[in-house]
Design a protein around this motif. Structure first.
Motif, PDB file in Angstrom:
ATOM      1  N   LEU A   1       0.871  -1.171   0.000  1.00 33.46           N
ATOM      2  CA  LEU A   1       0.000   0.000   0.000  1.00 33.46           C
ATOM      3  C   LEU A   1       0.907   1.219   0.000  1.00 33.46           C
ATOM      4  O   LEU A   1       1.749   1.366   0.895  1.00 33.46           O
ATOM      5  CB  LEU A   1      -0.900   0.032   1.236  1.00 33.46           C
ATOM      6  N   VAL A   2       0.777   2.049  -1.015  1.00 27.42           N
ATOM      7  CA  VAL A   2       1.489   3.318  -1.078  1.00 27.42           C
ATOM      8  C   VAL A   2       0.430   4.395  -0.970  1.00 27.42           C
ATOM      9  O   VAL A   2      -0.530   4.395  -1.744  1.00 27.42           O
ATOM     10  CB  VAL A   2       2.279   3.478  -2.399  1.00 27.42           C
ATOM     11  N   LYS A   3       0.581   5.286   0.000  1.00 27.95           N
ATOM     12  CA  LYS A   3      -0.414   6.349   0.167  1.00 27.95           C
ATOM     13  C   LYS A   3       0.294   7.696   0.228  1.00 27.95           C
ATOM     14  O   LYS A   3       1.407   7.807   0.731  1.00 27.95           O
ATOM     15  CB  LYS A   3      -1.255   6.130   1.414  1.00 27.95           C
ATOM     16  N   GLN A   4      -0.363   8.689  -0.335  1.00 23.38           N
ATOM     17  CA  GLN A   4       0.198  10.039  -0.337  1.00 23.38           C
ATOM     18  C   GLN A   4      -0.925  11.035  -0.125  1.00 23.38           C
ATOM     19  O   GLN A   4      -1.959  10.971  -0.798  1.00 23.38           O
ATOM     20  CB  GLN A   4       0.907  10.315  -1.666  1.00 23.38           C
ATOM     21  N   ASP A   5      -0.734  11.928   0.825  1.00 26.81           N
ATOM     22  CA  ASP A   5      -1.711  12.971   1.073  1.00 26.81           C
ATOM     23  C   ASP A   5      -1.655  14.023  -0.026  1.00 26.81           C
ATOM     24  O   ASP A   5      -0.578  14.379  -0.503  1.00 26.81           O
ATOM     25  CB  ASP A   5      -1.460  13.642   2.426  1.00 26.81           C
TER      26      ASP A   5
ATOM     27  N   ARG B   1       7.005  -1.129   7.261  1.00 27.69           N
ATOM     28  CA  ARG B   1       6.743   0.255   6.846  1.00 27.69           C
ATOM     29  C   ARG B   1       8.038   0.941   6.473  1.00 27.69           C
ATOM     30  O   ARG B   1       9.025   0.841   7.192  1.00 27.69           O
ATOM     31  CB  ARG B   1       6.125   1.061   7.982  1.00 27.69           C
TER      32      ARG B   1
ATOM     33  N   THR C   1      -3.834   6.449  -3.377  1.00 28.61           N
ATOM     34  CA  THR C   1      -3.269   5.176  -2.926  1.00 28.61           C
ATOM     35  C   THR C   1      -2.981   4.291  -4.133  1.00 28.61           C
ATOM     36  O   THR C   1      -3.661   4.364  -5.149  1.00 28.61           O
ATOM     37  CB  THR C   1      -4.213   4.408  -1.982  1.00 28.61           C
ATOM     38  N   ILE C   2      -1.976   3.458  -3.977  1.00 29.74           N
ATOM     39  CA  ILE C   2      -1.681   2.393  -4.925  1.00 29.74           C
ATOM     40  C   ILE C   2      -1.624   1.120  -4.096  1.00 29.74           C
ATOM     41  O   ILE C   2      -0.903   1.054  -3.105  1.00 29.74           O
ATOM     42  CB  ILE C   2      -0.334   2.621  -5.640  1.00 29.74           C
ATOM     43  N   VAL C   3      -2.412   0.119  -4.487  1.00 31.18           N
ATOM     44  CA  VAL C   3      -2.513  -1.115  -3.719  1.00 31.18           C
ATOM     45  C   VAL C   3      -2.343  -2.302  -4.657  1.00 31.18           C
ATOM     46  O   VAL C   3      -2.878  -2.305  -5.760  1.00 31.18           O
ATOM     47  CB  VAL C   3      -3.890  -1.213  -3.016  1.00 31.18           C
TER      48      VAL C   3
ATOM     49  N   ASN D   1       4.404   6.265   4.521  1.00 36.44           N
ATOM     50  CA  ASN D   1       3.554   6.175   3.344  1.00 36.44           C
ATOM     51  C   ASN D   1       3.652   4.873   2.568  1.00 36.44           C
ATOM     52  O   ASN D   1       2.878   4.658   1.648  1.00 36.44           O
ATOM     53  CB  ASN D   1       3.879   7.329   2.389  1.00 36.44           C
TER      54      ASN D   1
ATOM     55  N   TRP E   1      -6.350  12.193  -0.822  1.00 37.92           N
ATOM     56  CA  TRP E   1      -5.162  11.363  -0.859  1.00 37.92           C
ATOM     57  C   TRP E   1      -5.213  10.461  -2.085  1.00 37.92           C
ATOM     58  O   TRP E   1      -6.243  10.337  -2.733  1.00 37.92           O
ATOM     59  CB  TRP E   1      -5.010  10.526   0.410  1.00 37.92           C
TER      60      TRP E   1
END
Length: 136
Positions: free
Chosen positions: A26-30, A114, A37-39, A118, A35
């Motif tokens: 899971l890549v998340k960016q505000d 982690r 996400t790439i999952v 992110n 936001w």
């Protein structure tokens, strides 16, 4: 367990882990209005070694449920290290009576790896086993 890993150490660790377990990422960016996400399931396609001095890029392909894949790259900066945290997976349990809603439980058979805040890899193995793979 908190670790600081160079791009060489991180690349080798991710490739060693991937050779034994599925890596879900899971890549998340505000963003200013929300936001992104790439999952998906991650595959390490390229990583630097101590012998390949000019290479400081870890290439990852993330395959989603409907896509052929999204490529992302972790680029290591000279003299810097990645902040890595490996811990057992946590989840919230909602009991049938609903009295205690925010009860956090730990699943010792899964863990998260982690990178900063992110980037989150989820693995179906204990944190202790993943740490021992990294320390090999």
């Amino acid at each position: 367990m908190k670790l600081e890993l160079t791009v060489f150490q991180l690349g080798k660790a991710l490739k060693d882990i991937e050779s034994q377990y599925d890596l879900n990422l899971l890549v998340k960016q505000d963003l200013s209005g929300g936001w992104i996400t790439i999952v998906g399931q991650a595959k390490i396609t390229n990583y630097p070694t101590e012998e390949s001095r000019g290479n400081n890029i870890i290439s990852v392909n993330i395959k989603g449920s409907t896509s052929e894949g999204t490529a992302i790259k972790f680029i290591g900066a000279k003299g810097k290290k990645f902040n890595v945290d490996i811990s057992p997976a946590k989840y919230k349990s909602i009991p049938k009576n609903g009295i205690t809603l925010n009860q956090v439980k730990i699943n010792k058979n899964e863990c998260t790896l982690r990178i900063d805040d992110n980037i989150i890899f989820t693995l179906k193995e204990s944190a202790e086993k993943i740490i021992s793979i990294i320390n090999e």
